[in-house]
Design a protein around this motif. Structure first.
Motif, mmCIF file in Angstrom:
data_model
loop_
_atom_site.group_PDB
_atom_site.id
_atom_site.type_symbol
_atom_site.label_atom_id
_atom_site.label_comp_id
_atom_site.label_asym_id
_atom_site.label_seq_id
_atom_site.Cartn_x
_atom_site.Cartn_y
_atom_site.Cartn_z
ATOM 1 N N ALA A 69 0.834 -1.204 0.000
ATOM 2 C CA ALA A 69 0.000 0.000 0.000
ATOM 3 C C ALA A 69 0.866 1.251 0.000
ATOM 4 O O ALA A 69 1.888 1.318 0.676
ATOM 5 C CB ALA A 69 -0.923 -0.009 1.216
ATOM 6 N N ARG A 70 0.435 2.251 -0.779
ATOM 7 C CA ARG A 70 1.131 3.532 -0.804
ATOM 8 C C ARG A 70 0.177 4.581 -1.362
ATOM 9 O O ARG A 70 -0.858 4.259 -1.959
ATOM 10 C CB ARG A 70 2.400 3.451 -1.624
ATOM 11 N N GLU A 71 0.539 5.832 -1.174
ATOM 12 C CA GLU A 71 -0.289 6.901 -1.724
ATOM 13 C C GLU A 71 -0.304 6.773 -3.241
ATOM 14 O O GLU A 71 0.723 6.572 -3.875
ATOM 15 C CB GLU A 71 0.267 8.263 -1.303
ATOM 16 N N GLY A 72 -1.469 6.908 -3.814
ATOM 17 C CA GLY A 72 -1.648 6.693 -5.256
ATOM 18 C C GLY A 72 -2.109 5.289 -5.562
ATOM 19 O O GLY A 72 -2.823 5.080 -6.546
ATOM 20 N N GLU A 73 -1.694 4.312 -4.756
ATOM 21 C CA GLU A 73 -2.149 2.931 -4.909
ATOM 22 C C GLU A 73 -2.480 2.363 -3.533
ATOM 23 O O GLU A 73 -1.803 1.461 -3.028
ATOM 24 C CB GLU A 73 -1.080 2.073 -5.601
ATOM 25 N N PRO A 74 -3.497 2.920 -2.871
ATOM 26 C CA PRO A 74 -3.832 2.460 -1.514
ATOM 27 C C PRO A 74 -4.495 1.091 -1.536
ATOM 28 O O PRO A 74 -5.036 0.645 -2.557
ATOM 29 C CB PRO A 74 -4.808 3.530 -1.022
ATOM 30 N N THR A 75 -4.444 0.461 -0.393
ATOM 31 C CA THR A 75 -5.236 -0.747 -0.165
ATOM 32 C C THR A 75 -6.586 -0.310 0.372
ATOM 33 O O THR A 75 -6.661 0.488 1.325
ATOM 34 C CB THR A 75 -4.542 -1.679 0.846
ATOM 35 N N VAL A 76 -7.650 -0.804 -0.205
ATOM 36 C CA VAL A 76 -9.001 -0.413 0.200
ATOM 37 C C VAL A 76 -9.632 -1.556 0.982
ATOM 38 O O VAL A 76 -9.691 -2.697 0.497
ATOM 39 C CB VAL A 76 -9.864 -0.033 -1.005
ATOM 40 N N LEU A 77 -10.077 -1.242 2.205
ATOM 41 C CA LEU A 77 -10.719 -2.242 3.068
ATOM 42 C C LEU A 77 -12.104 -1.759 3.481
ATOM 43 O O LEU A 77 -12.361 -0.542 3.542
ATOM 44 C CB LEU A 77 -9.860 -2.495 4.314
ATOM 45 N N LYS A 78 -12.961 -2.692 3.789
ATOM 46 C CA LYS A 78 -14.310 -2.356 4.243
ATOM 47 C C LYS A 78 -14.318 -2.236 5.760
ATOM 48 O O LYS A 78 -13.817 -3.113 6.468
ATOM 49 C CB LYS A 78 -15.302 -3.429 3.816
ATOM 50 N N VAL A 79 -14.868 -1.126 6.270
ATOM 51 C CA VAL A 79 -14.962 -0.909 7.710
ATOM 52 C C VAL A 79 -16.214 -1.627 8.211
ATOM 53 O O VAL A 79 -17.341 -1.253 7.847
ATOM 54 C CB VAL A 79 -15.021 0.597 8.060
ATOM 55 N N VAL A 80 -16.014 -2.639 9.040
ATOM 56 C CA VAL A 80 -17.145 -3.474 9.481
ATOM 57 C C VAL A 80 -17.563 -3.181 10.915
ATOM 58 O O VAL A 80 -18.502 -3.821 11.419
ATOM 59 C CB VAL A 80 -16.802 -4.968 9.352
ATOM 60 N N GLY A 81 -16.931 -2.223 11.572
ATOM 61 C CA GLY A 81 -17.337 -1.919 12.937
ATOM 62 C C GLY A 81 -16.378 -0.964 13.616
ATOM 63 O O GLY A 81 -15.342 -0.588 13.062
ATOM 64 N N GLU A 82 -16.747 -0.588 14.819
ATOM 65 C CA GLU A 82 -15.930 0.286 15.657
ATOM 66 C C GLU A 82 -15.852 -0.339 17.040
ATOM 67 O O GLU A 82 -16.855 -0.868 17.545
ATOM 68 C CB GLU A 82 -16.518 1.691 15.735
ATOM 69 N N ILE A 83 -14.679 -0.279 17.636
ATOM 70 C CA ILE A 83 -14.472 -0.948 18.917
ATOM 71 C C ILE A 83 -14.507 0.090 20.031
ATOM 72 O O ILE A 83 -13.605 0.933 20.143
ATOM 73 C CB ILE A 83 -13.123 -1.697 18.921
ATOM 74 N N PRO A 84 -15.547 0.095 20.862
ATOM 75 C CA PRO A 84 -15.624 1.069 21.953
ATOM 76 C C PRO A 84 -14.541 0.804 23.005
ATOM 77 O O PRO A 84 -14.136 -0.345 23.235
ATOM 78 C CB PRO A 84 -17.025 0.835 22.543
ATOM 79 N N MET A 85 -14.083 1.840 23.649
ATOM 80 C CA MET A 85 -13.113 1.695 24.732
ATOM 81 C C MET A 85 -13.737 0.930 25.887
ATOM 82 O O MET A 85 -14.896 1.155 26.242
ATOM 83 C CB MET A 85 -12.644 3.064 25.216
#
Length: 409
Positions: A69-85
């Motif tokens: 991964a790098r700027e211009g050719e990023p890796t794209v991932l799906k955000v499936v959640g958020e982890i609360p503290m």
């Protein structure tokens, strides 16, 4: 002319000190353990941290999916959640997925690294990863600090703020330590008056009680000032007998050299079951030092001059006070370091010399500048940051030579 019998080296007296039995154990809260010594090894009952956690705000990911991964050719991932503290995630990461996470958050199953938020861009429910991460990057793994059953503290180690924090982190609230030794202080001399009083002509204030009390407390002991005793054998015998009833160590300040007004030795010889271990120490300053054993208790006759008394305390009494608390190894002594001496120093074969010193750094490292003054002067020791030790088998040291330094409290 002075005569000294049973003169010992510092090493010989330290060997004698090791024969005194440590005090019994007791259990204390962590809040009372600072400066005390662990009575035995302490094992961790659990892992620390107890779960793998993030050290950055960002996104929990599978590290291998970010490679390249790098700027211009990023890796794209799906955000499936958020982890609360403070909560465990109720999902796991599958291929091509990421989860928002805050510093200290628990990694979800399947994640093995965290990408810093500064290295990402979000587009709806997608996140672009602009830099790769390695497995374990920005993560504290479970048990990375301490694993269950690891030895956190070895017996004889002094509890520091960091060690106490480590114990608290694994749920240990109470620890086994040795009892604090009670150290009685007797100042002798017809010329002495309490430090808060104005001395009459020919009198001086009692400095040793205050100085030795502070030194005892720094070493973890309990100071028991017994007051000033005049130059009278019967008065000193009564004071020492009382002190032995209340303390494990007795310090008699003054009257330890051989002379017409020396009652310390006579009093020690009168004590039931007493054994004279040392009368004369191969050290300067501090030659007129006495050590005796009465049962399992120690009686020291210290020089009357405060500088000499404190020096003997630091090199001999302090190790005993720490030993009685279960200290081992380097924990018995003042911290030590090495420095270059700023001038030539002469010494005499057959004795150890301890010279007060000011310490400073320059481009060549740490340097020790000797501070000279008579043993009756306290201000040179008060200005000193360390003691230069010249070994017994040395005739001195040359300017620029490396010397051992005892760092003063």
């Amino acid at each position: 002319m002075e005569f000294f019998f049973r003169v010992k080296t510092v090493a010989e007296v330290l060997d004698i000190i090791s024969s005194f039995p440590p005090l019994p154990e007791e259990e204390v809260d962590l809040s009372e353990a600072l400066g005390r010594f662990a009575a035995g090894n302490i094992l961790s009952p659990e892992d620390l941290p107890p779960f793998s956690r993030s050290t950055m705000d960002g996104y929990a990911v599978r590290a291998e999916e970010t490679f390249g991964a790098r700027e211009g050719e990023p890796t794209v991932l799906k955000v499936v959640g958020e982890i609360p503290m403070g909560q465990a995630p109720d999902f796991s990461l599958g291929p091509g997925e990421a989860a928002r996470i805050a510093t200290g958050g628990m990694l979800p199953q399947g994640a093995n690294a965290v990408v810093m938020v500064e290295h990402t861009e979000t587009i709806g429910d997608l996140v672009e990863i602009l830099r790769p991460v390695a497995p374990g990057e920005n993560v504290l793994r479970k048990g990375e600090d301490i694993s269950q059953e690891d030895i956190i503290i070895k017996g004889g180690t002094r509890f520091t703020p960091a060690l106490l924090g480590l114990l608290a982190g694994v749920g240990i609230g109470r620890v086994q330590v040795r009892q604090r030794p009670r150290v009685a202080i007797i100042s002798t001399g017809d010329e002495l008056v309490p430090s808060q009083e104005r001395p009459a002509p020919g009198q001086i204030r009692d400095i040793n009680t205050i100085s030795l009390s502070a030194a005892i407390m720094e070493a973890g002991g309990l100071a028991l000032p017994m007051g000033i005793v005049p130059d009278d054998e019967e008065a000193l015998f009564k004071a020492v007998s009382l002190a032995l009833e209340e303390a494990e160590v007795v310090l008699i300040s003054g009257g330890s050299s051989v002379g017409t007004r020396d009652y310390t030795l006579k009093v020690i010889e009168r004590l039931p079951g007493s054994e004279l271990l040392c009368h004369g120490l191969a050290v300067r300053p501090g030659k007129p030092t006495i050590l005796a054993r009465v049962g399992h208790k120690a009686v020291f006759g210290l020089p009357g001059q405060v500088t000499s008394a404190l020096l003997v305390f630091y090199i001999l009494v302090r190790p005993l006070v720490c030993h009685l608390q279960g200290a081992q190894g380097k924990e018995l002594f003042l911290p030590r370091t090495w420095a270059r001496v700023s001038r030539n120093l002469a010494s005499a074969m057959g004795r150890e010399d301890y010279i007060r010193a000011h310490l400073s750094f320059n481009e060549d490292g740490l340097w020790a500048e000797p501070i000279f003054g008579r043993s009756g002067l306290l201000s040179p020791l008060a200005r000193a940051q360390g003691l230069i030790r010249i070994p017994q088998n040395s005739e001195g040291v040359y300017q620029g030579e490396m010397v051992e330094i005892f760092l003063l409290p």
